[in-house]
Motif scaffolding. Structure first.
Motif, PDB file in Angstrom:
ATOM      1  N   CYS A  79       1.084  -1.516  -0.133  1.00  0.00           N
ATOM      2  CA  CYS A  79       0.540   0.088  -0.386  1.00  0.00           C
ATOM      3  C   CYS A  79       0.632   1.937   0.188  1.00  0.00           C
ATOM      4  O   CYS A  79       0.536   1.780  -0.726  1.00  0.00           O
ATOM      5  N   PHE A  80       2.012   1.436   0.766  1.00  0.00           N
ATOM      6  CA  PHE A  80       2.688   2.294   0.616  1.00  0.00           C
ATOM      7  C   PHE A  80       3.254   2.358  -0.611  1.00  0.00           C
ATOM      8  O   PHE A  80       3.640   3.705  -0.990  1.00  0.00           O
ATOM      9  N   ALA A  81       4.177   2.049  -1.029  1.00  0.00           N
ATOM     10  CA  ALA A  81       5.004   2.326  -1.810  1.00  0.00           C
ATOM     11  C   ALA A  81       4.394   2.209  -3.496  1.00  0.00           C
ATOM     12  O   ALA A  81       4.456   3.214  -4.285  1.00  0.00           O
ATOM     13  N   ARG A  82       2.403   2.101  -3.371  1.00  0.00           N
ATOM     14  CA  ARG A  82       1.501   2.300  -3.965  1.00  0.00           C
ATOM     15  C   ARG A  82       0.787   3.552  -4.076  1.00  0.00           C
ATOM     16  O   ARG A  82       0.660   4.632  -4.948  1.00  0.00           O
ATOM     17  N   LYS A  83       1.242   4.140  -3.073  1.00  0.00           N
ATOM     18  CA  LYS A  83       1.142   5.741  -2.529  1.00  0.00           C
ATOM     19  C   LYS A  83      -0.511   5.606  -2.219  1.00  0.00           C
ATOM     20  O   LYS A  83      -0.805   6.980  -2.514  1.00  0.00           O
ATOM     21  N   PRO A  87      -5.392   5.798   6.131  1.00  0.00           N
ATOM     22  CA  PRO A  87      -3.871   4.792   7.042  1.00  0.00           C
ATOM     23  C   PRO A  87      -4.418   3.181   6.789  1.00  0.00           C
ATOM     24  O   PRO A  87      -6.037   3.372   7.449  1.00  0.00           O
ATOM     25  N   LEU A  88      -3.708   2.469   7.321  1.00  0.00           N
ATOM     26  CA  LEU A  88      -4.329   1.615   7.272  1.00  0.00           C
ATOM     27  C   LEU A  88      -3.977   1.382   8.838  1.00  0.00           C
ATOM     28  O   LEU A  88      -3.371   0.855  10.212  1.00  0.00           O
ATOM     29  N   PRO A  89      -4.735  -0.228   9.540  1.00  0.00           N
ATOM     30  CA  PRO A  89      -5.442  -0.758  10.933  1.00  0.00           C
ATOM     31  C   PRO A  89      -4.458  -1.218  11.272  1.00  0.00           C
ATOM     32  O   PRO A  89      -3.585  -1.627  10.356  1.00  0.00           O
ATOM     33  N   GLY A  90      -3.728  -1.741  12.847  1.00  0.00           N
ATOM     34  CA  GLY A  90      -3.755  -2.319  14.124  1.00  0.00           C
ATOM     35  C   GLY A  90      -3.698  -3.951  13.549  1.00  0.00           C
ATOM     36  O   GLY A  90      -5.031  -4.184  12.755  1.00  0.00           O
ATOM     37  N   GLN A 132       9.982   3.652  -4.434  1.00  0.00           N
ATOM     38  CA  GLN A 132       9.235   2.360  -4.240  1.00  0.00           C
ATOM     39  C   GLN A 132       9.795   2.443  -2.303  1.00  0.00           C
ATOM     40  O   GLN A 132       8.657   2.225  -1.225  1.00  0.00           O
ATOM     41  N   LEU A 133      11.078   1.816  -2.298  1.00  0.00           N
ATOM     42  CA  LEU A 133      11.242   2.255  -0.854  1.00  0.00           C
ATOM     43  C   LEU A 133      10.813   2.436   0.283  1.00  0.00           C
ATOM     44  O   LEU A 133      11.340   2.834   1.222  1.00  0.00           O
ATOM     45  N   SER A 134      11.317   4.224  -0.100  1.00  0.00           N
ATOM     46  CA  SER A 134      11.193   5.370   0.460  1.00  0.00           C
ATOM     47  C   SER A 134       9.819   5.466   1.176  1.00  0.00           C
ATOM     48  O   SER A 134       9.501   6.495   1.765  1.00  0.00           O
ATOM     49  N   GLN A 135       9.028   5.358   0.240  1.00  0.00           N
ATOM     50  CA  GLN A 135       7.459   5.440   0.410  1.00  0.00           C
ATOM     51  C   GLN A 135       6.919   5.976   1.808  1.00  0.00           C
ATOM     52  O   GLN A 135       7.567   4.074   2.453  1.00  0.00           O
ATOM     53  N   PRO A 136       6.776   6.092   1.920  1.00  0.00           N
ATOM     54  CA  PRO A 136       5.621   6.405   3.435  1.00  0.00           C
ATOM     55  C   PRO A 136       4.186   6.535   3.636  1.00  0.00           C
ATOM     56  O   PRO A 136       3.959   6.117   2.349  1.00  0.00           O
ATOM     57  N   GLY A 137       3.956   6.079   4.879  1.00  0.00           N
ATOM     58  CA  GLY A 137       2.506   5.312   4.881  1.00  0.00           C
ATOM     59  C   GLY A 137       2.412   5.471   6.579  1.00  0.00           C
ATOM     60  O   GLY A 137       3.686   5.600   6.990  1.00  0.00           O
ATOM     61  N   ILE A 138       1.297   5.338   6.562  1.00  0.00           N
ATOM     62  CA  ILE A 138       0.521   5.291   7.858  1.00  0.00           C
ATOM     63  C   ILE A 138      -0.170   3.841   8.322  1.00  0.00           C
ATOM     64  O   ILE A 138      -1.007   3.589   7.735  1.00  0.00           O
ATOM     65  N   VAL A 146       7.757   1.963   3.650  1.00  0.00           N
ATOM     66  CA  VAL A 146       8.279   0.561   3.256  1.00  0.00           C
ATOM     67  C   VAL A 146       9.463  -0.311   3.264  1.00  0.00           C
ATOM     68  O   VAL A 146       9.751  -1.177   3.608  1.00  0.00           O
ATOM     69  N   GLN A 147      10.818  -0.151   3.169  1.00  0.00           N
ATOM     70  CA  GLN A 147      12.083  -0.058   3.576  1.00  0.00           C
ATOM     71  C   GLN A 147      12.159  -0.663   4.582  1.00  0.00           C
ATOM     72  O   GLN A 147      12.596  -1.965   5.638  1.00  0.00           O
ATOM     73  N   GLY A 148      11.396  -0.044   6.023  1.00  0.00           N
ATOM     74  CA  GLY A 148      11.581  -0.196   7.090  1.00  0.00           C
ATOM     75  C   GLY A 148      10.821  -1.415   7.625  1.00  0.00           C
ATOM     76  O   GLY A 148      11.476  -2.316   8.281  1.00  0.00           O
ATOM     77  N   ILE A 149       9.432  -1.931   6.945  1.00  0.00           N
ATOM     78  CA  ILE A 149       8.841  -2.903   6.783  1.00  0.00           C
ATOM     79  C   ILE A 149       9.216  -3.943   7.064  1.00  0.00           C
ATOM     80  O   ILE A 149       9.056  -5.294   7.548  1.00  0.00           O
ATOM     81  N   ALA A 150      10.147  -4.400   5.667  1.00  0.00           N
ATOM     82  CA  ALA A 150      11.172  -4.498   4.904  1.00  0.00           C
ATOM     83  C   ALA A 150      11.817  -5.836   6.193  1.00  0.00           C
ATOM     84  O   ALA A 150      12.470  -6.862   6.593  1.00  0.00           O
ATOM     85  N   TYR A 151      12.398  -4.489   7.048  1.00  0.00           N
ATOM     86  CA  TYR A 151      13.016  -5.158   7.889  1.00  0.00           C
ATOM     87  C   TYR A 151      12.661  -5.258   9.059  1.00  0.00           C
ATOM     88  O   TYR A 151      12.485  -6.139   9.890  1.00  0.00           O
TER      89      TYR A 151
END
Length: 170
Positions: A79-83, A87-90, A132-138, A146-151
């Motif tokens: 979702c973040f990579a595709r901009k 906001p996504l739920p927990g 795309q790896l640097s795309q932010p989101g909530i 995105v990259q943070g999520i991968a790690y």
């Protein structure tokens, strides 16, 4: 971009990221794909229903949790990579576990799903470019990228591997 900017991910996830941070993303994902599966394959079949204490998850439920969490993390990253700015739920891992029917599954079936989900995750992250790896989101009311999520995803699996080693297999 090879590593994670910890200021861009919730502090709660730093413990997971720190388990995977010594590798560049491609190496971390490759290691994730081989080491976890190899480790799980070596757990004797008779141990897969074991719980180290009353009310704790079985090994099958831990493995199902790793699978479920990886799917949640990759959905967030996609979702973040595709901009997508939604906001996504927990997610409540205990509700997921209670409704997973993991204890009714076989070791072979769970290992097959781990392999499939991991291969899909690696392919997805490999397809992302630097932007795309640097795309932010909530997600879960917290900013990430995105990259943070991968790690986080890789470190989360390593965290549970360590729990299995220390609490289930000693």
């Amino acid at each position: 971009m090879s590593y994670v900017d910890l200021s861009r991910v919730p502090e709660y996830y730093h413990k997971y990221i720190n388990l995977a941070i010594n590798d560049n993303l491609k190496s971390a994902l490759e290691r994730h794909q081989t080491e976890l599966l190899s480790f799980l394959k070596n757990i004797p079949k008779k141990k897969w229903n074991y719980r180290y204490a009353e009310g704790k998850w079985s090994i099958k439920e831990v493995v199902q949790h790793i699978i479920d969490a990886e799917r949640v993390f990759t959905y967030r990253a996609l979702c973040f990579a595709r901009k997508d700015q939604t906001p996504l739920p927990g997610f409540d891992e205990n509700v997921f576990a209670a409704n997973s029917n993991a204890d009714d599954r076989t070791k072979k079936d769970l290992l097959k799903e781990v392999r499939t989900v991991q291969a899909s995750s690696v392919q997805m992250f490999d397809s992302f470019n630097e932007g795309q790896l640097s795309q932010p989101g909530i997600a879960n009311e917290k900013p990430s990228y995105v990259q943070g999520i991968a790690y986080i995803m890789v470190g989360h699996a390593l965290h549970h591997k360590k729990i299995l080693e220390e609490r289930y297999l000693k």
